[in-house]
Write an enzyme that holds these catalytic residues in place. Sequence first.
Site, PDB file in Angstrom:
ATOM      1  CE  LYS A 199      -3.239  -3.333  -1.500  1.00 55.47           C
ATOM      2  NZ  LYS A 199      -1.957  -2.768  -1.465  1.00 55.47           N
ATOM      3  CG  ASN A 200      -1.581  -1.393  -4.857  1.00 60.93           C
ATOM      4  OD1 ASN A 200      -1.772  -1.311  -3.720  1.00 60.93           O
ATOM      5  ND2 ASN A 200      -0.939  -2.193  -5.383  1.00 60.93           N
TER       6      ASN A 200
ATOM      7  NE  ARG B 172       6.826   0.183   0.109  1.00 58.97           N
ATOM      8  CZ  ARG B 172       8.249   0.404   0.356  1.00 58.97           C
ATOM      9  NH1 ARG B 172       8.685  -0.102   1.603  1.00 58.97           N
ATOM     10  NH2 ARG B 172       9.077   0.607  -0.561  1.00 58.97           N
TER      11      ARG B 172
ATOM     12  CB  CYS C 170       2.764  -7.471   2.691  1.00 61.77           C
ATOM     13  SG  CYS C 170       0.799  -7.637   2.514  1.00 61.77           S
TER      14      CYS C 170
ATOM     15  NE  ARG D  92       6.921  -3.621  -0.389  1.00 57.22           N
ATOM     16  CZ  ARG D  92       5.627  -3.678  -0.321  1.00 57.22           C
ATOM     17  NH1 ARG D  92       4.989  -4.043   0.427  1.00 57.22           N
ATOM     18  NH2 ARG D  92       4.944  -2.969  -1.396  1.00 57.22           N
ATOM     19  N   PRO D  93      13.274  -1.554   0.196  1.00 47.81           N
ATOM     20  CG  PRO D  93      15.082  -1.511  -1.225  1.00 47.81           C
ATOM     21  CD  PRO D  93      13.943  -2.461  -0.747  1.00 47.81           C
TER      22      PRO D  93
ATOM     23  CG  ASP E 104      17.306   2.340  -3.228  1.00 45.99           C
ATOM     24  OD1 ASP E 104      16.568   1.452  -2.837  1.00 45.99           O
ATOM     25  OD2 ASP E 104      17.832   2.326  -4.213  1.00 45.99           O
TER      26      ASP E 104
ATOM     27  CG  ASP F 242       0.705  -7.198  -6.401  1.00 46.47           C
ATOM     28  OD1 ASP F 242       1.667  -7.365  -5.530  1.00 46.47           O
ATOM     29  OD2 ASP F 242       0.452  -5.963  -6.763  1.00 46.47           O
TER      30      ASP F 242
ATOM     31  NE  ARG G 138      -2.281  -4.170   4.289  1.00 49.59           N
ATOM     32  CZ  ARG G 138      -1.144  -4.671   3.615  1.00 49.59           C
ATOM     33  NH1 ARG G 138      -0.596  -5.738   3.957  1.00 49.59           N
ATOM     34  NH2 ARG G 138      -0.577  -4.025   2.793  1.00 49.59           N
TER      35      ARG G 138
HETATM   36  N1  EPU Z   1      12.755  -1.114  -4.910  1.00 48.80           N
HETATM   37  C1  EPU Z   1      13.950  -0.596  -4.293  1.00 48.80           C
HETATM   38  N2  EPU Z   1      14.262   0.509  -4.072  1.00 48.80           N
HETATM   39  C2  EPU Z   1      13.155   1.433  -4.178  1.00 48.80           C
HETATM   40  C3  EPU Z   1      11.704   0.966  -4.434  1.00 48.80           C
HETATM   41  C4  EPU Z   1      11.686  -0.299  -4.859  1.00 48.80           C
HETATM   42  O1  EPU Z   1      15.064  -1.478  -4.524  1.00 48.80           O
HETATM   43  O2  EPU Z   1      13.331   2.649  -3.601  1.00 48.80           O
HETATM   44  C5  EPU Z   1      12.508  -2.484  -5.185  1.00 48.80           C
HETATM   45  C6  EPU Z   1      11.617  -3.108  -4.397  1.00 48.80           C
HETATM   46  O3  EPU Z   1      12.175  -3.874  -3.495  1.00 48.80           O
HETATM   47  C7  EPU Z   1      11.091  -4.388  -5.269  1.00 48.80           C
HETATM   48  C8  EPU Z   1      11.129  -3.544  -6.666  1.00 48.80           C
HETATM   49  O4  EPU Z   1      11.670  -2.474  -6.564  1.00 48.80           O
HETATM   50  O5  EPU Z   1      11.985  -5.329  -5.547  1.00 48.80           O
HETATM   51  C9  EPU Z   1       9.555  -3.197  -7.026  1.00 48.80           C
HETATM   52  O6  EPU Z   1       9.107  -2.357  -6.352  1.00 48.80           O
HETATM   53  P1  EPU Z   1       8.067  -1.097  -6.072  1.00 48.80           P
HETATM   54  O7  EPU Z   1       8.532   0.118  -5.621  1.00 48.80           O
HETATM   55  O8  EPU Z   1       7.495  -1.185  -7.659  1.00 48.80           O
HETATM   56  O9  EPU Z   1       6.734  -1.479  -5.307  1.00 48.80           O
HETATM   57  P2  EPU Z   1       5.948  -0.691  -4.532  1.00 48.80           P
HETATM   58  O10 EPU Z   1       5.690   0.492  -5.002  1.00 48.80           O
HETATM   59  O11 EPU Z   1       6.406  -0.899  -3.189  1.00 48.80           O
HETATM   60  C10 EPU Z   1       3.636  -1.500  -5.441  1.00 48.80           C
HETATM   61  C11 EPU Z   1       2.601  -1.951  -4.795  1.00 48.80           C
HETATM   62  C12 EPU Z   1       2.480  -3.659  -4.616  1.00 48.80           C
HETATM   63  C13 EPU Z   1       3.039  -4.150  -5.867  1.00 48.80           C
HETATM   64  C14 EPU Z   1       4.348  -3.452  -6.514  1.00 48.80           C
HETATM   65  C15 EPU Z   1       4.818  -4.088  -7.859  1.00 48.80           C
HETATM   66  C16 EPU Z   1       1.328  -0.128  -3.985  1.00 48.80           C
HETATM   67  C17 EPU Z   1       0.736   0.527  -2.325  1.00 48.80           C
HETATM   68  N3  EPU Z   1       2.029  -1.386  -3.736  1.00 48.80           N
HETATM   69  O12 EPU Z   1       4.760  -1.549  -4.327  1.00 48.80           O
HETATM   70  O13 EPU Z   1       1.382  -4.164  -4.144  1.00 48.80           O
HETATM   71  O14 EPU Z   1       3.385  -5.413  -5.695  1.00 48.80           O
HETATM   72  O15 EPU Z   1       4.086  -1.936  -6.466  1.00 48.80           O
HETATM   73  O16 EPU Z   1       3.961  -3.987  -8.705  1.00 48.80           O
HETATM   74  O17 EPU Z   1       0.987   0.423  -4.959  1.00 48.80           O
HETATM   75  C18 EPU Z   1      -0.266  -5.556  -2.713  1.00 48.80           C
HETATM   76  O18 EPU Z   1      -1.004  -4.770  -3.329  1.00 48.80           O
HETATM   77  O19 EPU Z   1      -0.299  -6.529  -2.364  1.00 48.80           O
HETATM   78  C19 EPU Z   1       1.325  -5.059  -3.124  1.00 48.80           C
HETATM   79  C20 EPU Z   1       2.429  -5.280  -2.598  1.00 48.80           C
END
Ligand code: EPU
Length: 411
Positions: free
Chosen positions: A20-21, A89, A113, A118-119, A121, A300, A392
């Site tokens: 998925k990701n 997301r 989810c 999930r900011p 920034d 995950d 999902r």
């Molecule tokens: N974070 C920030 N600011 C940002 C972005 C992230 O503070 O601008 C923080 C997040 O709050 C979190 C950490 O950084 O604490 C990691 O977040 P990341 O941005 O790496 O996650 P993501 O890109 O939102 C993807 C996957 C998630 C997976 C995470 C970590 C996708 C669509 N989603 O999310 O997958 O848990 O990486 O590996 O690629 C899932 O598949 O169920 C899922 C949640």
Amino acid sequence: MEYIVSGGRLQGELPVYGAKNCALALLGATVLTEDEVILNNCPDISDVRNMLLLLQAMGKKVWRCGDRVSVAGELHSTCAPRRYAALLRGSALILGSTVAKYHKIALPLPGGCAIGARPMDIHLSGLEALGVKVLHFPDMVSCSGRPKGAVFKLRFASVGATENLLCACSLVEGTSVLSNVAIEPEVVALERMLVDMGARIEGVGDRTVTVKGVRKLHGAIFDVIPDRIVAATYLASAVAAKGDLTVTNCCPQHLQAFLQLLQPHCSVKIYPDAVRIVAEKRTGGFGKVQTAPYPLFPTDMQSLLLSLAACADGTTVIEENLFENRLAHNAAELGKMGADVQVSGNVATVSGRNLHGAELFAADLRGGAGLVVAALSAEGDSVVHGIEHIERGYMDLAQNLRNVGAKIQLR
Ligand code: EPU
């Protein structure tokens, strides 16, 4: 709809499909070109379907034939419709590509989810470093301006921010140096597809990448990588239910952190694209485990481990360092099955028990899969509600597990 789970013993082979990701990141990158991009091994799950609807609503032509998805054409709108963007997301992954190609986007804050704040920034400060003007509204962001190459260090190796910035930097004037980027396998797959589309990226798979912007990117044909979380879910199911399961079409190297935890307790055989697990008795506790970016133990897979720890013969301490809401809900649900899980902040201390069946509620995708795993280990029947969360990210979870001997029905 709900799952009725009554244990079983797993035996046989189970193939894994595309991640998925990975699919979501590659679909986000299709905006960088009007040419056709073809993705093979693309999973037919609701997050991917909604991402395709989002791209279609913005002007892309989208086709699916089996596991092959084709995306082509120009966007006719750079306003992402809320009715699709808010569903997942992954909708945020059109940000970098749309700004690079069309120099503007209005994006409602993405859904997904409820696992933490999930900011965004890092995504946005990265785009600002490239010279993009970002306006924040309570429920959306708007970006405008032609990005230019720049030097930017991510304050945390965010997967999504890395993916957006890689896309943005590929189609700009000038060279960018991005440091502290994520190196999850899904990010590396995106880097490879961008290179196939004509991007000039040095340091594919490294923590620092240099991207020499080009004026135009072209189409590509690319394979979505196997879903490592689905592979881990099947393996965890075999450990919980006991049995002899071979998970095929996977990439064992992407599962190393998970396999290392299982190896002391079960027989684990690793093949080039498969893992065989033979689990005959209850595992011991798993010690102290912390979630962290790749290649360390992934968030995950945390709920899978929590469930295995709950039915183990021993103690496990799990620290969740990425998503603050990912422990408490499942800890409470497992408690209904007789588990002893004490949560304090982001740490769960688990003393393994024999679990019994219960009525369970999935609150998010990975947590839901974790509940199925716990239910497979339990004595008696369990009902798992909220399976729309599970769907999902999983294709036919109940059917696939049933094919190898699990007693799990969709009702
Ligand atoms: N974070 C920030 N600011 C940002 C972005 C992230 O503070 O601008 C923080 C997040 O709050 C979190 C950490 O950084 O604490 C990691 O977040 P990341 O941005 O790496 O996650 P993501 O890109 O939102 C993807 C996957 C998630 C997976 C995470 C970590 C996708 C669509 N989603 O999310 O997958 O848990 O990486 O590996 O690629 C899932 O598949 O169920 C899922 C949640």
